[in-house]
Design a protein around this motif. Structure first.
Motif, PDB file in Angstrom:
ATOM      1  N   ASP A  32       0.862  -1.142   0.066  1.00  0.00           N
ATOM      2  CA  ASP A  32       0.043  -0.070  -0.008  1.00  0.00           C
ATOM      3  C   ASP A  32       0.842   1.260  -0.001  1.00  0.00           C
ATOM      4  O   ASP A  32       0.549   2.122  -0.558  1.00  0.00           O
ATOM      5  CB  ASP A  32      -0.790  -0.021   1.139  1.00  0.00           C
ATOM      6  N   LEU A  33       1.919   1.260   0.925  1.00  0.00           N
ATOM      7  CA  LEU A  33       2.846   2.365   0.571  1.00  0.00           C
ATOM      8  C   LEU A  33       3.640   2.604  -0.388  1.00  0.00           C
ATOM      9  O   LEU A  33       3.668   3.596  -0.981  1.00  0.00           O
ATOM     10  CB  LEU A  33       3.739   2.097   1.950  1.00  0.00           C
ATOM     11  N   ILE A  34       4.142   1.778  -1.168  1.00  0.00           N
ATOM     12  CA  ILE A  34       4.619   1.699  -2.409  1.00  0.00           C
ATOM     13  C   ILE A  34       3.906   2.429  -3.464  1.00  0.00           C
ATOM     14  O   ILE A  34       4.082   3.087  -4.149  1.00  0.00           O
ATOM     15  CB  ILE A  34       5.262   0.514  -2.775  1.00  0.00           C
ATOM     16  N   ASP A  35       2.342   1.696  -3.522  1.00  0.00           N
ATOM     17  CA  ASP A  35       1.383   2.340  -4.346  1.00  0.00           C
ATOM     18  C   ASP A  35       1.097   3.887  -4.109  1.00  0.00           C
ATOM     19  O   ASP A  35       1.172   4.606  -5.339  1.00  0.00           O
ATOM     20  CB  ASP A  35       0.165   1.432  -4.253  1.00  0.00           C
ATOM     21  N   ARG A  36       1.280   3.982  -2.899  1.00  0.00           N
ATOM     22  CA  ARG A  36       0.784   5.745  -2.623  1.00  0.00           C
ATOM     23  C   ARG A  36       1.944   6.691  -2.999  1.00  0.00           C
ATOM     24  O   ARG A  36       1.879   7.484  -3.693  1.00  0.00           O
ATOM     25  CB  ARG A  36       0.663   5.786  -1.058  1.00  0.00           C
ATOM     26  N   MET A  37       3.297   5.920  -2.976  1.00  0.00           N
ATOM     27  CA  MET A  37       4.339   6.733  -3.202  1.00  0.00           C
ATOM     28  C   MET A  37       4.508   6.877  -4.982  1.00  0.00           C
ATOM     29  O   MET A  37       4.870   7.953  -5.406  1.00  0.00           O
ATOM     30  CB  MET A  37       5.782   6.202  -2.809  1.00  0.00           C
ATOM     31  N   ASP A  80       1.996   7.100  -6.724  1.00  0.00           N
ATOM     32  CA  ASP A  80       0.913   7.852  -7.240  1.00  0.00           C
ATOM     33  C   ASP A  80       1.242   9.436  -7.096  1.00  0.00           C
ATOM     34  O   ASP A  80       1.307   9.968  -7.740  1.00  0.00           O
ATOM     35  CB  ASP A  80      -0.357   7.459  -6.322  1.00  0.00           C
ATOM     36  N   GLU A  81       2.048   9.303  -5.874  1.00  0.00           N
ATOM     37  CA  GLU A  81       2.374  10.941  -5.700  1.00  0.00           C
ATOM     38  C   GLU A  81       3.817  11.241  -6.767  1.00  0.00           C
ATOM     39  O   GLU A  81       3.663  12.441  -6.973  1.00  0.00           O
ATOM     40  CB  GLU A  81       3.131  10.898  -4.109  1.00  0.00           C
ATOM     41  N   VAL A  82       4.521  10.429  -6.813  1.00  0.00           N
ATOM     42  CA  VAL A  82       5.620  10.721  -7.705  1.00  0.00           C
ATOM     43  C   VAL A  82       4.915  10.928  -9.178  1.00  0.00           C
ATOM     44  O   VAL A  82       5.377  11.866  -9.967  1.00  0.00           O
ATOM     45  CB  VAL A  82       6.724   9.559  -7.863  1.00  0.00           C
ATOM     46  N   SER A  83       3.996  10.210  -9.744  1.00  0.00           N
ATOM     47  CA  SER A  83       3.350  10.391 -11.127  1.00  0.00           C
ATOM     48  C   SER A  83       2.747  11.644 -11.077  1.00  0.00           C
ATOM     49  O   SER A  83       2.665  12.377 -12.076  1.00  0.00           O
ATOM     50  CB  SER A  83       2.483   8.839 -11.363  1.00  0.00           C
ATOM     51  N   SER A  84       1.995  11.830  -9.917  1.00  0.00           N
ATOM     52  CA  SER A  84       1.202  13.002  -9.925  1.00  0.00           C
ATOM     53  C   SER A  84       2.022  14.432  -9.673  1.00  0.00           C
ATOM     54  O   SER A  84       1.693  15.524 -10.470  1.00  0.00           O
ATOM     55  CB  SER A  84       0.168  13.243  -8.829  1.00  0.00           C
ATOM     56  N   VAL A  85       3.239  14.445  -9.391  1.00  0.00           N
ATOM     57  CA  VAL A  85       4.096  15.462  -9.349  1.00  0.00           C
ATOM     58  C   VAL A  85       4.743  15.783 -10.777  1.00  0.00           C
ATOM     59  O   VAL A  85       4.767  16.877 -11.037  1.00  0.00           O
ATOM     60  CB  VAL A  85       5.368  15.063  -8.087  1.00  0.00           C
TER      61      VAL A  85
END
Length: 167
Positions: A152-157, A159-164
């Protein structure tokens, strides 16, 4: 009465003897006596002249001594004045040098204190960062104790990197 009134013959011979003795005395005695008296007079005159010269020399020596003494006093006063001026100059230089040295030491101390503060602040930052990492590590170990939490943590990170990157 013969004792009180001399006879003419005795008187004649006494007169002749007196004149002969007087003549011899005048011829040989008086010149020697006069010569001795004149020699003594010259010796006394010479001694008086030498004494007068000695008194004059003594007076000149006293005057010279007083002038030398006065000159020595003047030189002494001048030397004392020069020594006082030199002493004041040396004391002034020493005070200036001490002031400069004090300012230099104060500046060095301030710089050292500033360096120590920076070093201490850097050490504190390192300690805080290390402590933060250790705390974060412990927290993450507790939170990511199982595989599902880690995924879950890896997916969230991601997602954050791709949104940035999209922004």
């Amino acid at each position: 009465m013969d004792l009180l009134v001399p006879s003419t013959g005795l008187l004649f011979w006494m007169t002749i003897t007196f004149l002969v003795v007087l003549g011899i005395f005048c011829k040989f005695g008086f010149p020697v006596i006069i010569k001795m008296v004149n020699g003594r007079k010259e010796y006394i005159d010479d001694s008086l002249r030498k004494a007068h010269e000695a008194n004059e020399k003594l007076a000149n020596i006293k005057i010279e001594g007083e002038s030398i003494l006065q000159e020595a006093r003047e030189k002494q006063a001048l030397l004392l004045k020069e020594a006082a001026v030199t002493r004041d100059a040396i004391v002034g230089q020493a005070q200036d040098k001490a002031r400069v040295e004090g300012n230099r030491l104060l500046s060095e101390a301030k710089a050292e204190i500033e360096n120590q503060k920076r070093a201490a602040a850097g050490d504190i930052r390192k300690e805080v960062a290390t402590l933060g990492v250790e705390i974060a590590e412990k927290i993450l170990r507790v939170k990511l104790g199982n595989d599902k939490a880690q995924m879950d943590l890896i997916d969230r990170m991601l997602d954050e990197v791709s949104s940035v990157k999209d922004n």
